[in-house]
Design an enzyme around this catalytic site. Structure first.
Site, short mmCIF file in Angstrom:
data_model
loop_
_atom_site.label_atom_id
_atom_site.label_comp_id
_atom_site.label_asym_id
_atom_site.label_seq_id
_atom_site.Cartn_x
_atom_site.Cartn_y
_atom_site.Cartn_z
N ASP A 1 39.01 36.69 34.48
CA ASP A 1 39.45 38.03 34.87
C ASP A 1 40.98 37.99 34.92
O ASP A 1 41.58 36.91 34.90
CB ASP A 1 38.85 38.33 36.26
CG ASP A 1 39.33 39.65 36.82
OD1 ASP A 1 39.24 40.66 36.12
OD2 ASP A 1 39.80 39.66 37.99
N LEU A 2 41.63 39.14 34.97
CA LEU A 2 43.10 39.15 34.95
C LEU A 2 43.69 39.36 36.35
O LEU A 2 44.21 38.44 36.97
CB LEU A 2 43.60 40.23 33.99
CG LEU A 2 45.12 40.36 33.87
CD1 LEU A 2 45.75 39.10 33.30
CD2 LEU A 2 45.49 41.57 32.99
N ASP A 3 43.56 40.59 36.85
CA ASP A 3 44.18 40.93 38.13
C ASP A 3 43.49 40.18 39.26
O ASP A 3 42.29 40.29 39.44
CB ASP A 3 44.09 42.44 38.35
CG ASP A 3 44.62 42.84 39.71
OD1 ASP A 3 45.49 42.15 40.24
OD2 ASP A 3 44.15 43.86 40.26
N THR B 1 48.51 41.69 39.92
CA THR B 1 49.02 43.02 39.56
C THR B 1 48.57 44.08 40.56
O THR B 1 49.04 45.22 40.50
CB THR B 1 48.57 43.42 38.13
OG1 THR B 1 47.24 42.97 37.92
CG2 THR B 1 49.48 42.84 37.07
N LYS C 1 40.23 47.18 43.59
CA LYS C 1 40.30 45.94 42.82
C LYS C 1 39.12 45.81 41.87
O LYS C 1 37.97 45.92 42.30
CB LYS C 1 40.39 44.73 43.76
CG LYS C 1 41.75 44.64 44.42
CD LYS C 1 41.94 43.32 45.12
CE LYS C 1 43.35 43.26 45.71
NZ LYS C 1 43.54 42.09 46.57
N SER D 1 38.60 41.63 31.38
CA SER D 1 39.27 42.44 32.41
C SER D 1 38.95 43.91 32.27
O SER D 1 38.72 44.40 31.17
CB SER D 1 40.79 42.22 32.28
OG SER D 1 41.50 43.21 32.98
N ALA D 2 39.00 44.63 33.39
CA ALA D 2 38.81 46.08 33.36
C ALA D 2 40.08 46.81 32.94
O ALA D 2 40.05 48.00 32.64
CB ALA D 2 38.40 46.57 34.75
N LYS E 1 32.23 46.68 35.44
CA LYS E 1 31.60 45.68 36.30
C LYS E 1 31.02 46.40 37.52
O LYS E 1 31.66 47.33 37.99
CB LYS E 1 32.64 44.64 36.77
CG LYS E 1 33.33 43.88 35.65
CD LYS E 1 34.57 43.15 36.19
CE LYS E 1 35.39 42.58 35.05
NZ LYS E 1 36.65 41.96 35.49
N GLU F 1 36.48 34.95 38.71
CA GLU F 1 36.57 36.35 39.19
C GLU F 1 37.02 36.44 40.64
O GLU F 1 36.65 35.61 41.45
CB GLU F 1 35.18 36.99 39.11
CG GLU F 1 35.00 38.02 38.04
CD GLU F 1 35.84 39.28 38.18
OE1 GLU F 1 36.40 39.55 39.25
OE2 GLU F 1 35.92 40.03 37.19
N ASP F 2 37.80 37.49 40.94
CA ASP F 2 38.21 37.70 42.33
C ASP F 2 37.53 38.92 42.96
O ASP F 2 37.75 39.19 44.14
CB ASP F 2 39.74 37.92 42.42
CG ASP F 2 40.14 39.27 41.88
OD1 ASP F 2 39.70 39.62 40.76
OD2 ASP F 2 40.87 40.00 42.57
P1 B16 Z 1 44.46 49.68 34.15
P2 B16 Z 1 40.88 43.26 36.47
C1 B16 Z 1 41.57 45.78 37.08
O1 B16 Z 1 41.89 44.52 36.55
C2 B16 Z 1 42.28 45.98 38.41
O2 B16 Z 1 41.78 45.04 39.35
C3 B16 Z 1 42.03 47.37 38.93
O3 B16 Z 1 42.68 47.57 40.15
C4 B16 Z 1 42.53 48.38 37.87
O4 B16 Z 1 42.28 49.72 38.30
C5 B16 Z 1 41.80 48.11 36.54
O5 B16 Z 1 42.05 46.77 36.16
C6 B16 Z 1 42.25 49.06 35.45
O6 B16 Z 1 43.58 48.77 35.14
O7 B16 Z 1 44.89 50.91 34.89
O8 B16 Z 1 45.61 48.75 33.81
O9 B16 Z 1 43.62 50.00 32.94
O10 B16 Z 1 40.77 42.72 37.87
O11 B16 Z 1 39.55 43.72 35.91
O12 B16 Z 1 41.61 42.33 35.56
MG MG Z 2 40.27 41.09 39.29
#
Ligand code: B16
Ligand code: MG
Length: 218
Positions: free
Chosen positions: A9-11, A17, A45, A114-115, A145, A169-170
């Site tokens: 996962d990223l964030d 972020t 998140k 990642s989302a 997810k 994953e967090d």
């Molecule tokens: P964006 P992850 C997610 O990242 C974030 O945790 C979430 O807070 C954010 O709304 C989502 O990405 C979408 O991000 O606006 O950059 O498309 O944890 O899935 O890496």
């Molecule tokens: Mg995350």
């Protein structure tokens, strides 16, 4: 050595972020007269951008037209991108690079799941894009997810079976997605929150090569 798909996962896993998402959402919330705190931010998140806006509007019992929502989503992302633009290698969370290096040195396939729709520019900014054999992000999936789509696509892109793939994953939803996909879920963060994960670590400094070797031998 056996090969497994390793999916990150990223964030909250590679970079934090969430603090930048918070600042950009908070600016919008203020503009709309909605109180938005760090505690509220926890609910966002791992959640998609569109769903995040709905959660914030819900906090203020506010309703809005699709046109307004589109304008606000665009504005939030532009604000978020100004923060992203200033990111560099120093923002990679401690312990992540040694794990990526170990996996790379041992020929293990690595993907991002990642989302975020901004995943690729962020990996470029912090200079670790080259570790990844595949990227699956918010631009590729239609189901968020805990739907396992993002991780299933990642394994597929790596040409690896989903079963036995390892996911870092967090978020609770992300851990659930990994479990649904029959993958090995590794929770990064608070073990009490991520109790559904198969393994738990506070952060990557706790992940040693012996753990990775054991995963590969199983
Ligand atoms: P964006 P992850 C997610 O990242 C974030 O945790 C979430 O807070 C954010 O709304 C989502 O990405 C979408 O991000 O606006 O950059 O498309 O944890 O899935 O890496
Ligand atoms: Mg995350």
């Amino acid at each position: 050595m056996k090969k497994k798909a390793f999916i990150f996962d990223l964030d909250g896993v590679i970079v934090d972020t969430a603090k930048y998402h918070f600042l950009a959402w908070q600016k919008l919330a203020q503009q709309l007269g909605i109180e938005f705190t760090h505690e509220h931010n926890e609910q966002l998140k791992g959640v998609s951008r569109v769903r995040s806006l709905d959660i914030i509007l819900g906090l203020g019992n506010a309703e809005a037209s699709q046109e307004d929502k589109d304008t606000w989503l665009k504005q939030k992302n532009e604000d978020y991108l100004t923060y992203i633009n200033n990111m560099d290698e120093s923002e990679i969370l401690e312990g992540v690079v040694p794990v990526l290096q170990y996996l790379r040195q041992n020929g293990q396939p690595i993907a991002l799941g990642s989302a975020s729709k901004n995943a690729k520019p962020i990996l470029e900014k912090v200079n670790i894009l080259h570790y990844f054999d595949a990227i699956v992000d918010g631009n590729d999936v239609s189901n968020a997810k805990p739907d396992p789509e993002v991780f299933l696509q990642a394994a597929q892109k790596l040409g690896m079976p989903a079963q036995g793939a390892v996911v870092f994953e967090d978020s609770v939803a992300g851990v659930q997605a990994a479990n649904i996909a029959n993958m090995v879920s590794v929770g990064i963060g608070d073990a009490a929150v991520l109790h559904e994960a198969q393994y738990n670590f506070k952060d990557f400094t706790e992940i040693h090569t012996t753990f990775l070797q054991n995963l590969l031998n199983n």
